[in-house]
Scaffold this motif. Structure first.
Motif, PDB file in Angstrom:
ATOM      1  N   VAL A 442       0.136  81.733  58.189  1.00  0.00           N
ATOM      2  CA  VAL A 442       0.643  82.986  57.641  1.00  0.00           C
ATOM      3  C   VAL A 442       0.357  84.062  58.680  1.00  0.00           C
ATOM      4  CG1 VAL A 442       0.366  82.357  55.209  1.00  0.00           C
ATOM      5  CG2 VAL A 442      -1.521  83.455  56.418  1.00  0.00           C
ATOM      6  N   ASP A 443       1.043  85.187  58.571  1.00  0.00           N
ATOM      7  CA  ASP A 443       0.903  86.232  59.585  1.00  0.00           C
ATOM      8  C   ASP A 443      -0.221  87.211  59.273  1.00  0.00           C
ATOM      9  OD1 ASP A 443       3.381  85.677  61.311  1.00  0.00           O
ATOM     10  OD2 ASP A 443       4.198  85.733  59.287  1.00  0.00           O
ATOM     11  N   LEU A 444      -0.429  87.476  58.008  1.00  0.00           N
ATOM     12  CA  LEU A 444      -1.524  88.351  57.596  1.00  0.00           C
ATOM     13  C   LEU A 444      -1.967  87.940  56.204  1.00  0.00           C
ATOM     14  CD1 LEU A 444      -0.139  91.838  56.515  1.00  0.00           C
ATOM     15  CD2 LEU A 444       1.378  90.012  57.239  1.00  0.00           C
ATOM     16  N   ILE A 445      -3.142  88.418  55.819  1.00  0.00           N
ATOM     17  CA  ILE A 445      -3.717  88.019  54.534  1.00  0.00           C
ATOM     18  C   ILE A 445      -4.233  89.235  53.782  1.00  0.00           C
ATOM     19  CG2 ILE A 445      -4.383  85.689  55.251  1.00  0.00           C
ATOM     20  CD1 ILE A 445      -7.256  86.792  55.601  1.00  0.00           C
ATOM     21  N   ALA A 446      -4.325  89.103  52.473  1.00  0.00           N
ATOM     22  CA  ALA A 446      -4.996  90.086  51.631  1.00  0.00           C
ATOM     23  C   ALA A 446      -6.435  89.622  51.482  1.00  0.00           C
ATOM     24  CB  ALA A 446      -4.308  90.186  50.272  1.00  0.00           C
ATOM     25  N   GLY A 447      -7.287  90.088  52.388  1.00  0.00           N
ATOM     26  CA  GLY A 447      -8.666  89.631  52.426  1.00  0.00           C
ATOM     27  C   GLY A 447      -9.617  90.610  51.753  1.00  0.00           C
ATOM     28  N   PHE A 448     -10.908  90.365  51.995  1.00  0.00           N
ATOM     29  CA  PHE A 448     -11.969  91.188  51.434  1.00  0.00           C
ATOM     30  C   PHE A 448     -12.765  91.813  52.576  1.00  0.00           C
ATOM     31  CE2 PHE A 448     -11.249  87.515  48.625  1.00  0.00           C
ATOM     32  CZ  PHE A 448     -10.772  88.181  47.506  1.00  0.00           C
ATOM     33  N   SER A 449     -13.050  93.079  52.470  1.00  0.00           N
ATOM     34  CA  SER A 449     -13.617  93.815  53.597  1.00  0.00           C
ATOM     35  C   SER A 449     -15.005  93.332  54.005  1.00  0.00           C
ATOM     36  CB  SER A 449     -13.670  95.314  53.272  1.00  0.00           C
ATOM     37  OG  SER A 449     -14.475  95.557  52.127  1.00  0.00           O
ATOM     38  N   THR A 450     -15.749  92.698  53.100  1.00  0.00           N
ATOM     39  CA  THR A 450     -17.085  92.224  53.455  1.00  0.00           C
ATOM     40  C   THR A 450     -17.107  90.759  53.870  1.00  0.00           C
ATOM     41  OG1 THR A 450     -17.563  91.689  51.139  1.00  0.00           O
ATOM     42  CG2 THR A 450     -18.226  93.863  51.920  1.00  0.00           C
ATOM     43  N   ASP A 451     -15.955  90.134  53.975  1.00  0.00           N
ATOM     44  CA  ASP A 451     -15.925  88.717  54.325  1.00  0.00           C
ATOM     45  C   ASP A 451     -16.308  88.522  55.785  1.00  0.00           C
ATOM     46  OD1 ASP A 451     -14.892  85.973  54.974  1.00  0.00           O
ATOM     47  OD2 ASP A 451     -14.268  86.103  52.879  1.00  0.00           O
ATOM     48  N   GLY A 452     -17.276  87.648  56.026  1.00  0.00           N
ATOM     49  CA  GLY A 452     -17.752  87.410  57.378  1.00  0.00           C
ATOM     50  C   GLY A 452     -16.738  86.766  58.281  1.00  0.00           C
ATOM     51  N   ARG A 453     -15.705  86.164  57.710  1.00  0.00           N
ATOM     52  CA  ARG A 453     -14.704  85.493  58.531  1.00  0.00           C
ATOM     53  C   ARG A 453     -13.768  86.477  59.233  1.00  0.00           C
ATOM     54  NH1 ARG A 453     -13.236  81.282  53.812  1.00  0.00           N
ATOM     55  NH2 ARG A 453     -13.813  83.156  52.647  1.00  0.00           N
ATOM     56  N   ILE A 454     -13.771  87.740  58.807  1.00  0.00           N
ATOM     57  CA  ILE A 454     -12.945  88.741  59.487  1.00  0.00           C
ATOM     58  C   ILE A 454     -13.408  88.906  60.923  1.00  0.00           C
ATOM     59  CG2 ILE A 454     -12.390  91.200  59.582  1.00  0.00           C
ATOM     60  CD1 ILE A 454     -12.207  91.196  56.562  1.00  0.00           C
ATOM     61  N   SER A 455     -14.713  89.043  61.110  1.00  0.00           N
ATOM     62  CA  SER A 455     -15.234  89.175  62.473  1.00  0.00           C
ATOM     63  C   SER A 455     -15.326  87.824  63.162  1.00  0.00           C
ATOM     64  CB  SER A 455     -16.607  89.852  62.446  1.00  0.00           C
ATOM     65  OG  SER A 455     -17.497  89.146  61.600  1.00  0.00           O
ATOM     66  N   ALA A 456     -15.689  86.779  62.420  1.00  0.00           N
ATOM     67  CA  ALA A 456     -15.850  85.458  63.036  1.00  0.00           C
ATOM     68  C   ALA A 456     -14.530  84.925  63.586  1.00  0.00           C
ATOM     69  CB  ALA A 456     -16.432  84.475  62.022  1.00  0.00           C
ATOM     70  N   PHE A 457     -13.417  85.221  62.905  1.00  0.00           N
ATOM     71  CA  PHE A 457     -12.100  84.749  63.345  1.00  0.00           C
ATOM     72  C   PHE A 457     -11.352  85.794  64.164  1.00  0.00           C
ATOM     73  CE2 PHE A 457     -11.652  81.598  59.528  1.00  0.00           C
ATOM     74  CZ  PHE A 457     -12.681  80.842  60.078  1.00  0.00           C
ATOM     75  N   ASP A 458     -12.050  86.881  64.510  1.00  0.00           N
ATOM     76  CA  ASP A 458     -11.468  87.959  65.315  1.00  0.00           C
ATOM     77  C   ASP A 458     -10.199  88.504  64.670  1.00  0.00           C
ATOM     78  OD1 ASP A 458     -11.462  89.740  67.431  1.00  0.00           O
ATOM     79  OD2 ASP A 458     -10.224  88.456  68.703  1.00  0.00           O
ATOM     80  N   LEU A 459     -10.323  88.869  63.392  1.00  0.00           N
ATOM     81  CA  LEU A 459      -9.212  89.495  62.688  1.00  0.00           C
ATOM     82  C   LEU A 459      -9.375  91.008  62.731  1.00  0.00           C
ATOM     83  CD1 LEU A 459      -9.073  87.232  59.494  1.00  0.00           C
ATOM     84  CD2 LEU A 459      -7.950  86.870  61.701  1.00  0.00           C
ATOM     85  N   VAL A 460      -8.290  91.712  62.601  1.00  0.00           N
ATOM     86  CA  VAL A 460      -8.323  93.169  62.567  1.00  0.00           C
ATOM     87  C   VAL A 460      -7.786  93.626  61.219  1.00  0.00           C
ATOM     88  CG1 VAL A 460      -6.035  93.354  63.632  1.00  0.00           C
ATOM     89  CG2 VAL A 460      -7.613  95.288  63.725  1.00  0.00           C
ATOM     90  N   VAL A 461      -8.452  94.613  60.627  1.00  0.00           N
ATOM     91  CA  VAL A 461      -8.039  95.163  59.334  1.00  0.00           C
ATOM     92  C   VAL A 461      -7.070  96.311  59.583  1.00  0.00           C
ATOM     93  CG1 VAL A 461      -8.809  96.354  57.258  1.00  0.00           C
ATOM     94  CG2 VAL A 461     -10.191  94.498  58.215  1.00  0.00           C
ATOM     95  N   LEU A 462      -5.904  96.248  58.964  1.00  0.00           N
ATOM     96  CA  LEU A 462      -4.908  97.299  59.123  1.00  0.00           C
ATOM     97  C   LEU A 462      -5.312  98.542  58.330  1.00  0.00           C
ATOM     98  CD1 LEU A 462      -1.598  95.234  58.814  1.00  0.00           C
ATOM     99  CD2 LEU A 462      -2.867  95.846  60.884  1.00  0.00           C
TER     100      LEU A 462
END
Length: 537
Positions: A442-462
């Motif tokens: 998928v191209d983007l996800i509706a994630g959670f701001s405190t999820d550790g996988r955001i930084s671990a997977f090098d994701l950027v929050v729009l």
């Protein structure tokens, strides 16, 4: 691996016992109800059509949906009752249908012979027709058993322990050993019970009573062994007090009294709820550890949906759990336009106490809001910094997210404010969506701001400049009954404002990336004046 398997085997008696306690009575009662209804249908054509239609329609409802419906019909009650009723409904159709079919297929000559020797219709039924129909009826019971034992694994989200606890926890934590372990024992139990009923079927066909007695003995042994831990635990629980807010001599604790923290809650039992994602499992373990260090006994019921866990708290089926202001604001209060964090908490706390008797004890100190996130390299390549930047290129993107999210008012608000209606969406469990965006599924996800996988997977929050997502401050909620428990409130107060967003994100990452257990991760969180030993490994 050996240590992991040992931990899984330690809780097997409880989960297996819970599974049997749900499945076996549901099957037995299903037989007691469905066989007479099948006989009635065979004797009365006017009853047959409506009865079979209702049974067939009930069978078409997806099992997880039926469980949720039962919770709603029972006014938010979770645990054994809604799961048992749903399983009973699912057990009925194959037994009912096979009973009707078997009786219709009895050779008319046999009925004529019974009448010829002077038998009444009732005598013909019991002495001729049912014995001839019994093998087919047992085949229906066999089918129902396979269905019910398998569906029982889905009782976990409504708070009923079963072998499904392994599967849901394993999916939540991406621990495939747990998933395989739960599947193995669920399949094993299904096969064993299926073969036991098959022995009854053979006994009926060949008219061999000793074989039926042997099958009955095996079934009794399986049920007895499985339910023994549940019975023992029930006897222990009867000796534990369930009073709230009282000292051991029965007197209400005065506000200025001091009690040894290690025994402040001795004799009390609390049920802690949790939703189906990592952070909730950690926070539930955290509160459990704190309360157990004060002498209480705690049970955590996890993997529940937002509506189910809230209704359970409202009805005192749970004592406490951690929820988020934005969730209550949108799903309980049905507010659409968000307000500031402090104002939202005040209005949410007032509404919960005034309308439901629920006490919002306070905020934990961090906010876990929804966010739209994507791979940093992809965002950089396309020049995306905020949600509004998606609009000119919507046909290029697929948004992944928890199916619950796409049914929530937050998504409706984000979609409408940023004009994202043409954006394609794909529902998936939160366990898989971070890996899906990392791998480009998928191209983007509706994630959670405190999820550790955001930084671990090098994701950027729009960026969300229009503040479409409401604030989501984590807060401790107490049921109407628990809200009167002075000692419980005192034990939990040190947890308030003790965890910031960075700390929560690192703790989540310990589980999601580091494969630490939720209990071990919870032991790293601060807890004010409470002293909590590390969890047993």
């Amino acid at each position: 691996m050996e240590e992991k398997l040992r931990e899984l085997f330690l809780v097997l008696p409880d989960y297996l016992g819970g599974h049997l306690l749900l499945a076996v009575p549901a099957i037995v009662l299903g037989v007691l109800v469905s066989v007479p209804l099948g006989i009635l249908s065979a004797r009365n054509v006017a009853v047959r059509g409506p009865l079979m239609t209702v049974a067939s329609l009930a069978q078409t409802v997806p099992s997880i949906a039926l469980l949720a419906i039962m919770v709603a019909l029972l006014g938010g009650t979770i645990g054994y009752k809604p799961a048992f009723i749903a399983l009973l409904v699912y057990s009925m159709l194959p037994i009912l249908r096979n009973t009707l079919t078997a009786l219709e297929e009895v050779d008319p000559a046999m009925r004529e012979a019974a009448r010829g020797v002077g038998m009444t219709p009732g005598q013909s039924l019991w002495r001729v027709e049912l014995p001839l129909a019994l093998p087919v009826i047992l085949a229906g019971i066999r089918t129902a058993t396979v269905w019910v034992v398998g569906i029982t694994t889905l009782s976990t989200p409504v708070g009923a322990p079963s072998l499904g606890n392994y599967i849901f926890s394993g999916l939540q934590l991406r621990d495939w050993t747990q998933v395989y372990f739960g599947c193995f024992f669920a399949m094993g139990l299904t096969l064993v019970l299926d073969q036991v009923i098959h022995l009854f079927e053979i006994s009926a066909r060949r008219q061999r009573a000793p074989l039926a007695w042997a099958a009955g003995g095996i079934l009794a042994a399986i049920v007895g062994i499985g339910l023994a831990p549940v019975a023992i635990d029930g006897l222990k629980n009867r000796s534990v007090s369930s009073g709230y807010g009282y000292a051991e001599n029965g007197d209400v604790l005065p506000h200025g009294s001091t009690v040894d923290p290690a025994v402040a809650l001795r004799g009390e039992r609390y049920t802690i709820g949790a939703k189906g994602f990592t952070e909730q499992a950690i926070l539930a373990s955290w509160m459990s550890q704190v309360l157990e260090a004060s002498g209480a006994e705690c049970e955590v019921r996890g993997n529940m949906g937002s509506t189910i866990v809230f209704d359970a708290l409202r009805r005192n089926s749970l004592d406490l759990y951690i929820d988020y202001t934005g969730t209550i604001w949108t799903t309980v209060m049905n507010r659409e336009k968000p307000v500031g964090r402090t104002r939202m908490f005040i209005e949410v706390a007032h509404h919960l106490l005034d309308q439901h008797g629920i006490l919002a004890l306070g905020r934990l100190g961090f906010e876990n809001t929804y966010c739209l996130a994507m791979r940093r390299d992809r965002a950089s390549e396309l020049g995306l910094r905020g949600i509004a930047d998606l609009r000119p290129q919507l046909d290029q993107f697929v948004l992944g997210g928890d199916p619950e999210f796409f049914g929530r008012p937050e998504w409706t608000r984000v979609r409408d404010l940023y004009q994202l209606a043409p954006l394609r969406t794909r529902g998936m469990d939160a366990t898989f969506m971070y890996q899906a965006v990392k791998d480009g599924q998928v191209d983007l996800i509706a994630g959670f701001s405190t999820d550790g996988r955001i930084s671990a997977f090098d994701l950027v929050v729009l960026d969300d400049p229009r503040q479409a997502f409401p604030p989501y401050d984590a807060m401790i909620l107490l049921s109407p009954r628990a809200a009167e428990d002075i000692r419980l409130i005192r034990a939990l107060r040190p947890l308030l404002n003790s965890v910031n967003v960075e700390r929560m994100r690192r703790t989540n990452q310990l589980v999601d990336i580091g494969k630490t257990s939720p209990a071990e991760a919870a032991a790293t969180l601060p807890r004010g004046n409470a002293t909590v030993p590390p969890p047993n490994k």
